[in-house]
Design a protein around this motif. Structure first.
Motif, PDB file in Angstrom:
ATOM      1  N   LEU A 138       7.897  -4.726  22.426  1.00  0.00           N
ATOM      2  CA  LEU A 138       8.972  -4.521  21.461  1.00  0.00           C
ATOM      3  C   LEU A 138       9.729  -3.217  21.743  1.00  0.00           C
ATOM      4  O   LEU A 138      10.955  -3.174  21.620  1.00  0.00           O
ATOM      5  N   PHE A 139       9.004  -2.174  22.137  1.00  0.00           N
ATOM      6  CA  PHE A 139       9.655  -0.920  22.503  1.00  0.00           C
ATOM      7  C   PHE A 139      10.582  -1.131  23.700  1.00  0.00           C
ATOM      8  O   PHE A 139      11.696  -0.609  23.728  1.00  0.00           O
ATOM      9  N   LYS A 140      10.123  -1.886  24.698  1.00  0.00           N
ATOM     10  CA  LYS A 140      10.942  -2.155  25.885  1.00  0.00           C
ATOM     11  C   LYS A 140      12.205  -2.916  25.505  1.00  0.00           C
ATOM     12  O   LYS A 140      13.295  -2.617  26.003  1.00  0.00           O
ATOM     13  N   THR A 141      12.070  -3.916  24.622  1.00  0.00           N
ATOM     14  CA  THR A 141      13.228  -4.690  24.181  1.00  0.00           C
ATOM     15  C   THR A 141      14.241  -3.793  23.482  1.00  0.00           C
ATOM     16  O   THR A 141      15.445  -3.860  23.766  1.00  0.00           O
ATOM     17  N   GLN A 142      13.773  -2.954  22.586  1.00  0.00           N
ATOM     18  CA  GLN A 142      14.666  -2.052  21.863  1.00  0.00           C
ATOM     19  C   GLN A 142      15.300  -1.028  22.809  1.00  0.00           C
ATOM     20  O   GLN A 142      16.464  -0.676  22.638  1.00  0.00           O
ATOM     21  N   ALA A 143      14.557  -0.565  23.796  1.00  0.00           N
ATOM     22  CA  ALA A 143      15.096   0.400  24.749  1.00  0.00           C
ATOM     23  C   ALA A 143      16.218  -0.225  25.571  1.00  0.00           C
ATOM     24  O   ALA A 143      17.256   0.410  25.795  1.00  0.00           O
ATOM     25  N   MET A 144      16.021  -1.464  26.016  1.00  0.00           N
ATOM     26  CA  MET A 144      17.069  -2.151  26.784  1.00  0.00           C
ATOM     27  C   MET A 144      18.319  -2.355  25.940  1.00  0.00           C
ATOM     28  O   MET A 144      19.436  -2.141  26.404  1.00  0.00           O
ATOM     29  N   GLU A 145      18.136  -2.753  24.686  1.00  0.00           N
ATOM     30  CA  GLU A 145      19.273  -2.952  23.801  1.00  0.00           C
ATOM     31  C   GLU A 145      19.997  -1.630  23.540  1.00  0.00           C
ATOM     32  O   GLU A 145      21.240  -1.566  23.558  1.00  0.00           O
ATOM     33  N   LEU A 146      19.246  -0.578  23.311  1.00  0.00           N
ATOM     34  CA  LEU A 146      19.839   0.725  23.034  1.00  0.00           C
ATOM     35  C   LEU A 146      20.566   1.274  24.265  1.00  0.00           C
ATOM     36  O   LEU A 146      21.645   1.857  24.144  1.00  0.00           O
ATOM     37  N   LYS A 147      20.008   1.069  25.450  1.00  0.00           N
ATOM     38  CA  LYS A 147      20.673   1.497  26.673  1.00  0.00           C
ATOM     39  C   LYS A 147      22.001   0.768  26.854  1.00  0.00           C
ATOM     40  O   LYS A 147      22.998   1.352  27.274  1.00  0.00           O
ATOM     41  N   GLY A 148      22.014  -0.534  26.520  1.00  0.00           N
ATOM     42  CA  GLY A 148      23.253  -1.293  26.601  1.00  0.00           C
ATOM     43  C   GLY A 148      24.325  -0.770  25.661  1.00  0.00           C
ATOM     44  O   GLY A 148      25.511  -0.718  26.002  1.00  0.00           O
ATOM     45  N   ILE A 149      23.921  -0.362  24.484  1.00  0.00           N
ATOM     46  CA  ILE A 149      24.872   0.173  23.499  1.00  0.00           C
ATOM     47  C   ILE A 149      25.375   1.555  23.934  1.00  0.00           C
ATOM     48  O   ILE A 149      26.566   1.855  23.828  1.00  0.00           O
ATOM     49  N   ILE A 150      24.478   2.384  24.446  1.00  0.00           N
ATOM     50  CA  ILE A 150      24.849   3.745  24.846  1.00  0.00           C
ATOM     51  C   ILE A 150      25.809   3.714  26.031  1.00  0.00           C
ATOM     52  O   ILE A 150      26.807   4.421  26.043  1.00  0.00           O
ATOM     53  N   ARG A 151      25.519   2.892  27.017  1.00  0.00           N
ATOM     54  CA  ARG A 151      26.323   2.854  28.243  1.00  0.00           C
ATOM     55  C   ARG A 151      27.561   1.961  28.098  1.00  0.00           C
ATOM     56  O   ARG A 151      28.459   2.040  28.904  1.00  0.00           O
ATOM     57  N   GLY A 152      27.556   1.135  27.073  1.00  0.00           N
ATOM     58  CA  GLY A 152      28.652   0.158  26.922  1.00  0.00           C
ATOM     59  C   GLY A 152      29.748   0.557  26.074  1.00  0.00           C
ATOM     60  O   GLY A 152      30.361   1.430  25.771  1.00  0.00           O
TER      61      GLY A 152
END
Length: 152
Positions: A138-152
């Motif tokens: 779950l942490f990995k899923t949230q990290a990927m989503e958050l990275k997408g928001i930060i970089r996007g």
């Protein structure tokens, strides 16, 4: 808004998570339990798997903090009725701190690189910890989503 549920299933056993992570894109905030972080100040996200060195370092540091706090309040050898008290109590405090560090160890950490508004600058902050393998996913899923928001 994405959120990690408060209760998950891990190998057939039900456990309660220590935290809930939600990303609110509308007001650009990351919320973890009662703490909120501005997404504009988050520069990176990582999920860290802690090893034996991390646990040992935590145990030693907590042991040193507890024994040094006791040293601050300990009487000197001249004031103490027994030298045994002066030598024995700090060792007991170190062991108690090390045990506290061992019992509070977590296997996984959800960390953000946060740019503070003051002179502190950019630093990694651990915002969530867990011992369960399900939470790692779950942490990995949230990290990927958050990275997408930060970089996007």
């Amino acid at each position: 808004m994405a959120a990690i549920p408060l209760t998950t299933l891990s190998s057939g056993m039900k456990h309660s998570m220590a935290c809930a992570i939600s990303i609110r894109q509308s007001d650009r905030r990351l919320q973890i339990n009662d703490d909120t972080y501005d997404l504009n100040k988050i520069t990176d996200v990582q999920v860290k798997v802690l090893g034996w060195r991390d646990h040992l370092l935590r145990m030693v540091l907590l042991g040193l903090v507890t024994s040094s706090a006791l040293f601050y309040f300990m009487p000197s050898e001249e004031q103490a009725s027994s030298l045994l008290i002066v030598l024995f109590l700090p060792m007991v405090a170190f062991l108690a701190g090390a045990l506290m560090g061992l019992l509070s160890c977590a296997k996984y950490e959800f960390r953000i690189e946060f740019a503070h508004a003051d002179e502190t600058g950019v630093q990694w902050i651990t915002v969530a910890r867990s011992r369960h393998a399900v939470d790692y996913g779950l942490f990995k899923t949230q990290a990927m989503e958050l990275k997408g928001i930060i970089r996007g």
